[in-house]
Motif scaffolding. Structure first.
Motif, PDB file in Angstrom:
ATOM      1  N   ALA A 128       0.832  -1.202   0.000  1.00  0.00           N
ATOM      2  CA  ALA A 128       0.000   0.000   0.000  1.00  0.00           C
ATOM      3  C   ALA A 128       0.868   1.254   0.000  1.00  0.00           C
ATOM      4  CB  ALA A 128      -0.931  -0.013   1.208  1.00  0.00           C
ATOM      5  N   ALA A 129       1.941   1.237   0.799  1.00  0.00           N
ATOM      6  CA  ALA A 129       2.837   2.396   0.844  1.00  0.00           C
ATOM      7  C   ALA A 129       3.558   2.582  -0.492  1.00  0.00           C
ATOM      8  CB  ALA A 129       3.849   2.229   1.971  1.00  0.00           C
ATOM      9  N   ALA A 130       4.018   1.487  -1.091  1.00  0.00           N
ATOM     10  CA  ALA A 130       4.746   1.569  -2.353  1.00  0.00           C
ATOM     11  C   ALA A 130       3.861   2.076  -3.486  1.00  0.00           C
ATOM     12  CB  ALA A 130       5.319   0.203  -2.715  1.00  0.00           C
ATOM     13  N   LEU A 131       2.581   1.660  -3.493  1.00  0.00           N
ATOM     14  CA  LEU A 131       1.658   2.082  -4.545  1.00  0.00           C
ATOM     15  C   LEU A 131       0.988   3.420  -4.232  1.00  0.00           C
ATOM     16  CD1 LEU A 131      -0.093  -1.300  -5.471  1.00  0.00           C
ATOM     17  CD2 LEU A 131       1.813  -0.154  -6.644  1.00  0.00           C
ATOM     18  N   GLU A 132       1.357   3.990  -3.079  1.00  0.00           N
ATOM     19  CA  GLU A 132       0.836   5.296  -2.650  1.00  0.00           C
ATOM     20  C   GLU A 132      -0.691   5.272  -2.537  1.00  0.00           C
ATOM     21  OE1 GLU A 132       2.448   8.230  -5.300  1.00  0.00           O
ATOM     22  OE2 GLU A 132       4.530   7.669  -4.866  1.00  0.00           O
ATOM     23  N   LEU A 133      -1.217   4.204  -1.932  1.00  0.00           N
ATOM     24  CA  LEU A 133      -2.653   4.065  -1.757  1.00  0.00           C
ATOM     25  C   LEU A 133      -3.116   4.757  -0.477  1.00  0.00           C
ATOM     26  CD1 LEU A 133      -3.089   0.268  -2.651  1.00  0.00           C
ATOM     27  CD2 LEU A 133      -3.197   2.255  -4.188  1.00  0.00           C
ATOM     28  N   GLU A 134      -4.361   5.191  -0.487  1.00  0.00           N
ATOM     29  CA  GLU A 134      -4.954   5.778   0.717  1.00  0.00           C
ATOM     30  C   GLU A 134      -5.244   4.659   1.720  1.00  0.00           C
ATOM     31  OE1 GLU A 134      -5.328   8.954   1.219  1.00  0.00           O
ATOM     32  OE2 GLU A 134      -4.799   9.656  -0.796  1.00  0.00           O
ATOM     33  N   GLU A 135      -5.379   5.025   2.982  1.00  0.00           N
ATOM     34  CA  GLU A 135      -5.676   4.028   4.010  1.00  0.00           C
ATOM     35  C   GLU A 135      -6.964   3.282   3.675  1.00  0.00           C
ATOM     36  OE1 GLU A 135      -6.298   3.685   8.864  1.00  0.00           O
ATOM     37  OE2 GLU A 135      -5.729   5.598   7.934  1.00  0.00           O
ATOM     38  N   GLY A 136      -6.899   1.947   3.668  1.00  0.00           N
ATOM     39  CA  GLY A 136      -8.066   1.136   3.367  1.00  0.00           C
ATOM     40  C   GLY A 136      -8.329   0.940   1.890  1.00  0.00           C
ATOM     41  N   GLU A 137      -7.568   1.591   1.025  1.00  0.00           N
ATOM     42  CA  GLU A 137      -7.785   1.458  -0.418  1.00  0.00           C
ATOM     43  C   GLU A 137      -7.316   0.083  -0.885  1.00  0.00           C
ATOM     44  OE1 GLU A 137      -6.657   3.845  -4.588  1.00  0.00           O
ATOM     45  OE2 GLU A 137      -5.960   4.581  -2.640  1.00  0.00           O
ATOM     46  N   GLN A 138      -8.075  -0.508  -1.790  1.00  0.00           N
ATOM     47  CA  GLN A 138      -7.755  -1.845  -2.266  1.00  0.00           C
ATOM     48  C   GLN A 138      -6.908  -1.814  -3.534  1.00  0.00           C
ATOM     49  OE1 GLN A 138     -11.860  -3.536  -2.272  1.00  0.00           O
ATOM     50  NE2 GLN A 138     -11.068  -4.937  -0.712  1.00  0.00           N
ATOM     51  N   ALA A 139      -6.360  -2.996  -3.868  1.00  0.00           N
ATOM     52  CA  ALA A 139      -5.525  -3.140  -5.061  1.00  0.00           C
ATOM     53  C   ALA A 139      -5.872  -4.474  -5.720  1.00  0.00           C
ATOM     54  CB  ALA A 139      -4.050  -3.101  -4.689  1.00  0.00           C
ATOM     55  N   LEU A 140      -5.422  -4.629  -6.953  1.00  0.00           N
ATOM     56  CA  LEU A 140      -5.630  -5.892  -7.657  1.00  0.00           C
ATOM     57  C   LEU A 140      -4.430  -6.796  -7.425  1.00  0.00           C
ATOM     58  CD1 LEU A 140      -7.277  -7.595  -9.725  1.00  0.00           C
ATOM     59  CD2 LEU A 140      -5.773  -6.650 -11.491  1.00  0.00           C
ATOM     60  N   LEU A 141      -4.695  -8.044  -7.050  1.00  0.00           N
ATOM     61  CA  LEU A 141      -3.645  -9.045  -6.871  1.00  0.00           C
ATOM     62  C   LEU A 141      -3.739 -10.064  -7.994  1.00  0.00           C
ATOM     63  CD1 LEU A 141      -1.510 -10.791  -5.353  1.00  0.00           C
ATOM     64  CD2 LEU A 141      -3.423 -11.785  -4.072  1.00  0.00           C
ATOM     65  N   ARG A 142      -2.603 -10.312  -8.662  1.00  0.00           N
ATOM     66  CA  ARG A 142      -2.492 -11.405  -9.622  1.00  0.00           C
ATOM     67  C   ARG A 142      -1.351 -12.294  -9.124  1.00  0.00           C
ATOM     68  NH1 ARG A 142      -5.079 -10.982 -14.562  1.00  0.00           N
ATOM     69  NH2 ARG A 142      -3.509 -12.289 -15.570  1.00  0.00           N
ATOM     70  N   LYS A 143      -1.683 -13.559  -8.821  1.00  0.00           N
ATOM     71  CA  LYS A 143      -0.704 -14.492  -8.237  1.00  0.00           C
ATOM     72  C   LYS A 143      -0.382 -15.592  -9.242  1.00  0.00           C
ATOM     73  CE  LYS A 143      -2.129 -16.889  -4.682  1.00  0.00           C
ATOM     74  NZ  LYS A 143      -2.473 -17.263  -3.288  1.00  0.00           N
ATOM     75  N   LEU A 144       0.913 -15.801  -9.471  1.00  0.00           N
ATOM     76  CA  LEU A 144       1.350 -16.809 -10.436  1.00  0.00           C
ATOM     77  C   LEU A 144       2.452 -17.681  -9.854  1.00  0.00           C
ATOM     78  CD1 LEU A 144       1.096 -13.857 -12.220  1.00  0.00           C
ATOM     79  CD2 LEU A 144       1.434 -15.483 -14.058  1.00  0.00           C
ATOM     80  N   ILE A 145       2.598 -18.874 -10.429  1.00  0.00           N
ATOM     81  CA  ILE A 145       3.767 -19.712 -10.179  1.00  0.00           C
ATOM     82  C   ILE A 145       4.496 -19.839 -11.506  1.00  0.00           C
ATOM     83  CG2 ILE A 145       2.481 -21.864 -10.534  1.00  0.00           C
ATOM     84  CD1 ILE A 145       5.269 -21.471  -7.978  1.00  0.00           C
ATOM     85  N   TYR A 227       7.966   1.790 -11.537  1.00  0.00           N
ATOM     86  CA  TYR A 227       7.449   3.142 -11.753  1.00  0.00           C
ATOM     87  C   TYR A 227       7.359   3.437 -13.240  1.00  0.00           C
ATOM     88  CZ  TYR A 227       8.735   3.745  -6.826  1.00  0.00           C
ATOM     89  OH  TYR A 227       8.842   3.605  -5.470  1.00  0.00           O
ATOM     90  N   SER A 228       6.343   4.225 -13.608  1.00  0.00           N
ATOM     91  CA  SER A 228       6.190   4.672 -14.988  1.00  0.00           C
ATOM     92  C   SER A 228       6.573   6.151 -15.072  1.00  0.00           C
ATOM     93  CB  SER A 228       4.753   4.432 -15.457  1.00  0.00           C
ATOM     94  OG  SER A 228       4.632   4.671 -16.857  1.00  0.00           O
ATOM     95  N   ASP A 229       6.067   6.849 -16.072  1.00  0.00           N
ATOM     96  CA  ASP A 229       6.378   8.274 -16.233  1.00  0.00           C
ATOM     97  C   ASP A 229       5.960   9.065 -14.998  1.00  0.00           C
ATOM     98  OD1 ASP A 229       7.393   7.930 -18.848  1.00  0.00           O
ATOM     99  OD2 ASP A 229       5.359   7.918 -19.655  1.00  0.00           O
ATOM    100  N   ASP A 230       6.697  10.140 -14.728  1.00  0.00           N
ATOM    101  CA  ASP A 230       6.459  10.988 -13.558  1.00  0.00           C
ATOM    102  C   ASP A 230       6.567  10.191 -12.260  1.00  0.00           C
ATOM    103  OD1 ASP A 230       5.943  13.227 -15.224  1.00  0.00           O
ATOM    104  OD2 ASP A 230       3.883  12.532 -15.506  1.00  0.00           O
ATOM    105  N   ARG A 231       7.322   9.116 -12.322  1.00  0.00           N
ATOM    106  CA  ARG A 231       7.566   8.234 -11.177  1.00  0.00           C
ATOM    107  C   ARG A 231       6.260   7.761 -10.533  1.00  0.00           C
ATOM    108  NH1 ARG A 231      10.170   7.139  -6.227  1.00  0.00           N
ATOM    109  NH2 ARG A 231      12.062   5.935  -6.609  1.00  0.00           N
ATOM    110  N   ARG A 232       5.307   7.434 -11.377  1.00  0.00           N
ATOM    111  CA  ARG A 232       4.039   6.902 -10.896  1.00  0.00           C
ATOM    112  C   ARG A 232       4.174   5.411 -10.647  1.00  0.00           C
ATOM    113  NH1 ARG A 232      -1.901   7.360 -13.868  1.00  0.00           N
ATOM    114  NH2 ARG A 232      -3.054   6.048 -12.360  1.00  0.00           N
ATOM    115  N   PRO A 233       3.903   4.938  -9.430  1.00  0.00           N
ATOM    116  CA  PRO A 233       4.011   3.492  -9.160  1.00  0.00           C
ATOM    117  C   PRO A 233       2.884   2.733  -9.860  1.00  0.00           C
ATOM    118  CG  PRO A 233       3.139   4.625  -7.240  1.00  0.00           C
ATOM    119  CD  PRO A 233       3.521   5.696  -8.224  1.00  0.00           C
ATOM    120  N   ILE A 234       3.255   1.711 -10.628  1.00  0.00           N
ATOM    121  CA  ILE A 234       2.245   0.947 -11.367  1.00  0.00           C
ATOM    122  C   ILE A 234       2.208  -0.524 -10.959  1.00  0.00           C
ATOM    123  CG2 ILE A 234       2.277   2.481 -13.372  1.00  0.00           C
ATOM    124  CD1 ILE A 234       4.138   0.465 -14.767  1.00  0.00           C
TER     125      ILE A 234
END
Length: 261
Positions: A128-145, A227-234
Protein backbone atom coordinates in the motif's frame (compact mmCIF):
# COMPACT_ATOMS: atom_id res chain seq x y z
CA UNK A 1 35.50 -8.21 23.55
CA UNK A 2 33.36 -10.17 21.10
CA UNK A 3 31.11 -12.69 22.79
CA UNK A 4 31.83 -16.36 22.20
CA UNK A 5 29.28 -18.03 19.95
CA UNK A 6 28.87 -21.74 19.30
CA UNK A 7 27.08 -23.20 16.28
CA UNK A 8 24.50 -25.48 17.91
CA UNK A 9 23.07 -26.93 14.71
CA UNK A 10 23.08 -30.71 14.30
CA UNK A 11 26.40 -31.93 12.82
CA UNK A 12 24.75 -33.20 9.63
CA UNK A 13 23.35 -29.72 8.94
CA UNK A 14 26.80 -28.14 9.32
CA UNK A 15 28.38 -30.74 7.05
CA UNK A 16 25.66 -30.30 4.41
CA UNK A 17 26.13 -26.52 4.60
CA UNK A 18 29.89 -26.85 4.05
CA UNK A 19 29.52 -29.16 1.04
CA UNK A 20 26.66 -27.06 -0.37
CA UNK A 21 28.74 -23.86 -0.20
CA UNK A 22 31.68 -25.50 -1.96
CA UNK A 23 29.33 -26.60 -4.75
CA UNK A 24 27.47 -23.30 -5.19
CA UNK A 25 30.72 -21.30 -5.20
CA UNK A 26 32.37 -23.57 -7.75
CA UNK A 27 34.98 -25.27 -5.55
CA UNK A 28 33.37 -28.62 -6.40
CA UNK A 29 32.44 -28.61 -10.09
CA UNK A 30 29.28 -30.12 -11.64
CA UNK A 31 29.78 -33.80 -12.45
CA UNK A 32 32.38 -34.26 -9.72
CA UNK A 33 32.11 -37.35 -7.54
CA UNK A 34 32.03 -36.58 -3.83
CA UNK A 35 34.37 -38.43 -1.47
CA UNK A 36 33.08 -41.74 -0.12
CA UNK A 37 31.19 -41.89 3.15
CA UNK A 38 34.31 -43.23 4.88
CA UNK A 39 36.42 -40.39 3.48
CA UNK A 40 33.83 -37.80 4.56
CA UNK A 41 33.70 -39.33 8.04
CA UNK A 42 37.45 -38.82 8.31
CA UNK A 43 37.34 -35.35 6.74
CA UNK A 44 34.72 -34.12 9.20
CA UNK A 45 36.55 -35.23 12.34
CA UNK A 46 35.40 -38.82 12.55
CA UNK A 47 31.66 -38.20 12.68
CA UNK A 48 29.36 -41.20 12.40
CA UNK A 49 28.25 -42.94 9.22
CA UNK A 50 24.65 -41.90 10.04
CA UNK A 51 25.61 -38.22 10.23
CA UNK A 52 27.25 -38.30 6.79
CA UNK A 53 24.31 -40.20 5.30
CA UNK A 54 21.86 -37.61 6.67
CA UNK A 55 23.95 -34.76 5.23
CA UNK A 56 24.07 -36.41 1.79
CA UNK A 57 20.35 -37.19 1.89
CA UNK A 58 19.59 -33.53 2.56
CA UNK A 59 21.68 -32.47 -0.45
CA UNK A 60 19.90 -35.06 -2.59
CA UNK A 61 16.51 -33.70 -1.53
CA UNK A 62 17.70 -30.23 -2.54
CA UNK A 63 18.69 -31.72 -5.94
CA UNK A 64 22.23 -30.44 -5.55
CA UNK A 65 23.74 -33.93 -5.72
CA UNK A 66 22.51 -37.28 -6.99
CA UNK A 67 23.32 -40.86 -6.07
CA UNK A 68 24.31 -43.32 -8.79
CA UNK A 69 23.91 -46.94 -7.67
CA UNK A 70 27.23 -48.74 -7.51
CA UNK A 71 29.20 -45.58 -8.34
CA UNK A 72 28.75 -42.95 -5.64
CA UNK A 73 27.33 -39.46 -5.15
CA UNK A 74 27.86 -36.82 -7.85
CA UNK A 75 27.24 -33.07 -8.14
CA UNK A 76 24.35 -32.32 -10.47
CA UNK A 77 24.98 -30.28 -13.61
CA UNK A 78 22.81 -27.28 -12.73
CA UNK A 79 23.06 -26.86 -9.00
CA UNK A 80 22.25 -23.13 -8.84
CA UNK A 81 21.12 -20.80 -11.63
CA UNK A 82 21.64 -17.04 -11.85
CA UNK A 83 18.59 -14.93 -12.67
CA UNK A 84 19.10 -11.39 -14.03
CA UNK A 85 16.08 -9.25 -13.10
CA UNK A 86 16.96 -6.59 -15.68
CA UNK A 87 16.45 -9.10 -18.50
CA UNK A 88 12.74 -9.27 -17.69
CA UNK A 89 11.99 -5.56 -17.29
CA UNK A 90 11.36 -4.43 -20.88
CA UNK A 91 7.77 -5.34 -21.87
CA UNK A 92 7.19 -7.98 -24.53
CA UNK A 93 6.49 -6.56 -27.97
CA UNK A 94 3.11 -6.90 -29.73
CA UNK A 95 2.32 -10.57 -30.28
CA UNK A 96 5.41 -11.72 -28.36
CA UNK A 97 5.15 -14.20 -25.47
CA UNK A 98 5.71 -13.34 -21.83
CA UNK A 99 9.36 -12.39 -21.15
CA UNK A 100 9.77 -15.33 -18.80
CA UNK A 101 9.26 -17.70 -21.75
CA UNK A 102 11.61 -15.92 -24.17
CA UNK A 103 14.41 -15.61 -21.60
CA UNK A 104 14.07 -19.30 -20.69
CA UNK A 105 14.39 -20.23 -24.38
CA UNK A 106 17.69 -18.32 -24.58
CA UNK A 107 19.04 -20.75 -21.97
CA UNK A 108 17.55 -23.77 -23.76
CA UNK A 109 14.88 -24.13 -21.09
CA UNK A 110 11.10 -24.23 -21.23
CA UNK A 111 9.45 -21.49 -19.21
CA UNK A 112 5.93 -21.78 -17.88
CA UNK A 113 3.50 -19.57 -15.98
CA UNK A 114 0.36 -20.72 -14.18
CA UNK A 115 -2.13 -18.17 -12.93
CA UNK A 116 -3.21 -19.12 -9.41
CA UNK A 117 -5.53 -16.28 -8.46
CA UNK A 118 -6.88 -12.86 -9.42
CA UNK A 119 -8.61 -10.86 -6.71
CA UNK A 120 -9.31 -7.37 -5.40
CA UNK A 121 -7.72 -7.29 -1.96
CA UNK A 122 -6.56 -5.06 0.86
CA UNK A 123 -2.80 -5.20 0.18
CA UNK A 124 -0.01 -5.65 2.76
CA UNK A 125 1.18 -2.43 4.37
CA UNK A 126 4.45 -2.22 2.41
CA UNK A 127 2.55 -2.70 -0.87
CA UNK A 128 0.00 0.00 0.00
CA UNK A 129 2.84 2.40 0.84
CA UNK A 130 4.75 1.57 -2.35
CA UNK A 131 1.66 2.08 -4.55
CA UNK A 132 0.84 5.30 -2.65
CA UNK A 133 -2.65 4.07 -1.76
CA UNK A 134 -4.95 5.78 0.72
CA UNK A 135 -5.68 4.03 4.01
CA UNK A 136 -8.07 1.14 3.37
CA UNK A 137 -7.78 1.46 -0.42
CA UNK A 138 -7.75 -1.85 -2.27
CA UNK A 139 -5.53 -3.14 -5.06
CA UNK A 140 -5.63 -5.89 -7.66
CA UNK A 141 -3.64 -9.04 -6.87
CA UNK A 142 -2.49 -11.41 -9.62
CA UNK A 143 -0.70 -14.49 -8.24
CA UNK A 144 1.35 -16.81 -10.44
CA UNK A 145 3.77 -19.71 -10.18
CA UNK A 146 6.60 -19.60 -12.71
CA UNK A 147 8.41 -22.77 -13.83
CA UNK A 148 11.56 -23.73 -15.70
CA UNK A 149 11.52 -27.16 -17.38
CA UNK A 150 8.48 -28.02 -15.27
CA UNK A 151 10.21 -27.22 -11.97
CA UNK A 152 8.55 -24.57 -9.75
CA UNK A 153 10.87 -21.59 -9.78
CA UNK A 154 9.15 -18.49 -8.48
CA UNK A 155 5.94 -17.61 -6.66
CA UNK A 156 4.82 -14.07 -7.46
CA UNK A 157 2.25 -11.85 -5.78
CA UNK A 158 1.80 -8.80 -8.05
CA UNK A 159 -0.32 -5.85 -6.93
CA UNK A 160 -1.67 -3.04 -9.14
CA UNK A 161 -3.65 0.16 -8.41
CA UNK A 162 -7.28 -0.49 -9.29
CA UNK A 163 -7.39 2.71 -11.33
CA UNK A 164 -5.00 1.15 -13.85
CA UNK A 165 -6.95 -2.09 -14.09
CA UNK A 166 -10.55 -0.98 -14.64
CA UNK A 167 -11.93 -2.15 -17.97
CA UNK A 168 -8.85 -4.27 -18.75
CA UNK A 169 -8.20 -8.06 -18.92
CA UNK A 170 -6.10 -7.69 -15.76
CA UNK A 171 -9.30 -8.10 -13.72
CA UNK A 172 -10.08 -11.43 -15.38
CA UNK A 173 -8.74 -14.76 -14.18
CA UNK A 174 -6.87 -15.58 -17.36
CA UNK A 175 -3.38 -15.23 -18.73
CA UNK A 176 -2.53 -12.05 -20.64
CA UNK A 177 -0.60 -12.30 -23.91
CA UNK A 178 2.87 -10.94 -23.19
CA UNK A 179 2.04 -10.50 -19.50
CA UNK A 180 0.71 -7.52 -17.55
CA UNK A 181 3.82 -5.37 -18.25
CA UNK A 182 3.04 -5.56 -21.99
CA UNK A 183 -0.60 -4.63 -21.36
CA UNK A 184 0.30 -1.69 -19.12
CA UNK A 185 2.81 -0.50 -21.71
CA UNK A 186 0.11 -0.59 -24.40
CA UNK A 187 -2.15 1.46 -22.11
CA UNK A 188 0.46 4.20 -21.83
CA UNK A 189 2.21 3.10 -18.64
CA UNK A 190 5.69 1.96 -19.73
CA UNK A 191 8.15 0.86 -17.03
CA UNK A 192 10.77 3.55 -16.48
CA UNK A 193 12.37 2.52 -13.19
CA UNK A 194 12.28 -0.33 -10.72
CA UNK A 195 13.62 -0.82 -7.23
CA UNK A 196 14.35 -4.26 -5.79
CA UNK A 197 14.82 -5.09 -2.11
CA UNK A 198 16.12 -8.65 -1.73
CA UNK A 199 16.11 -10.61 1.51
CA UNK A 200 16.60 -14.20 2.65
CA UNK A 201 13.64 -15.39 4.69
CA UNK A 202 12.01 -18.45 6.23
CA UNK A 203 9.26 -19.60 3.82
CA UNK A 204 5.58 -19.49 4.63
CA UNK A 205 3.57 -22.70 4.21
CA UNK A 206 2.21 -21.36 0.90
CA UNK A 207 5.73 -20.78 -0.41
CA UNK A 208 7.08 -24.13 0.80
CA UNK A 209 4.26 -26.01 -0.93
CA UNK A 210 4.27 -23.96 -4.15
CA UNK A 211 8.05 -24.21 -4.58
CA UNK A 212 8.30 -27.80 -3.29
CA UNK A 213 10.97 -26.85 -0.79
CA UNK A 214 13.05 -29.30 1.23
CA UNK A 215 12.64 -29.02 5.00
CA UNK A 216 14.47 -26.03 6.46
CA UNK A 217 15.31 -24.40 3.12
CA UNK A 218 15.08 -20.57 3.14
CA UNK A 219 13.81 -18.50 0.24
CA UNK A 220 14.97 -15.39 -1.60
CA UNK A 221 12.29 -12.72 -1.49
CA UNK A 222 12.55 -9.74 -3.83
CA UNK A 223 10.15 -6.87 -3.25
CA UNK A 224 9.97 -4.90 -6.49
CA UNK A 225 8.28 -1.58 -7.13
CA UNK A 226 7.90 -0.51 -10.78
CA UNK A 227 7.45 3.14 -11.75
CA UNK A 228 6.19 4.67 -14.99
CA UNK A 229 6.38 8.27 -16.23
CA UNK A 230 6.46 10.99 -13.56
CA UNK A 231 7.57 8.23 -11.18
CA UNK A 232 4.04 6.90 -10.90
CA UNK A 233 4.01 3.49 -9.16
CA UNK A 234 2.24 0.95 -11.37
CA UNK A 235 3.19 -2.37 -9.77
CA UNK A 236 4.47 -3.83 -6.50
CA UNK A 237 5.47 -7.48 -6.56
CA UNK A 238 6.74 -10.02 -4.04
CA UNK A 239 8.84 -12.60 -5.91
CA UNK A 240 9.83 -15.68 -3.91
CA UNK A 241 12.50 -18.12 -5.13
CA UNK A 242 14.01 -21.27 -3.64
CA UNK A 243 17.39 -20.21 -2.23
CA UNK A 244 19.15 -23.48 -3.09
CA UNK A 245 18.23 -23.31 -6.78
CA UNK A 246 18.72 -19.68 -7.73
CA UNK A 247 20.77 -16.59 -7.13
CA UNK A 248 20.12 -13.00 -8.19
CA UNK A 249 22.54 -11.30 -10.59
CA UNK A 250 22.58 -7.53 -10.97
CA UNK A 251 24.61 -5.90 -13.76
CA UNK A 252 25.19 -2.16 -13.44
CA UNK A 253 27.13 0.33 -15.53
CA UNK A 254 29.22 2.93 -13.71
CA UNK A 255 29.63 6.37 -15.24
CA UNK A 256 33.11 7.67 -15.96
CA UNK A 257 34.74 8.72 -12.71
CA UNK A 258 32.25 6.85 -10.52
CA UNK A 259 34.34 3.67 -10.41
CA UNK A 260 36.98 5.45 -8.31
CA UNK A 261 34.57 6.90 -5.77
Amino acid sequence: MAREYVDTRDPYLKIAADIRRKITRGDIAPGTQLPTVMQLMEQYQRVSNTTIQKALQLLKEEEIVEGRPGKGVFVRQHSQQAIEPMAYMSPAGPGEPYKWMTEAAKHEQVGGARLLDVAVVTPPAEVAAALELEEGEQALLRKLILTLDGQPTELTHSYYPLGLCEGTPMLEKRRIKGGTPALLNSLGFPPREFIDEVSAEIPTEEEAVALELPKGMPVLVAFRVVYSDDRRPIEATLMTKAAHRYRMRYRMQLGEGEANV
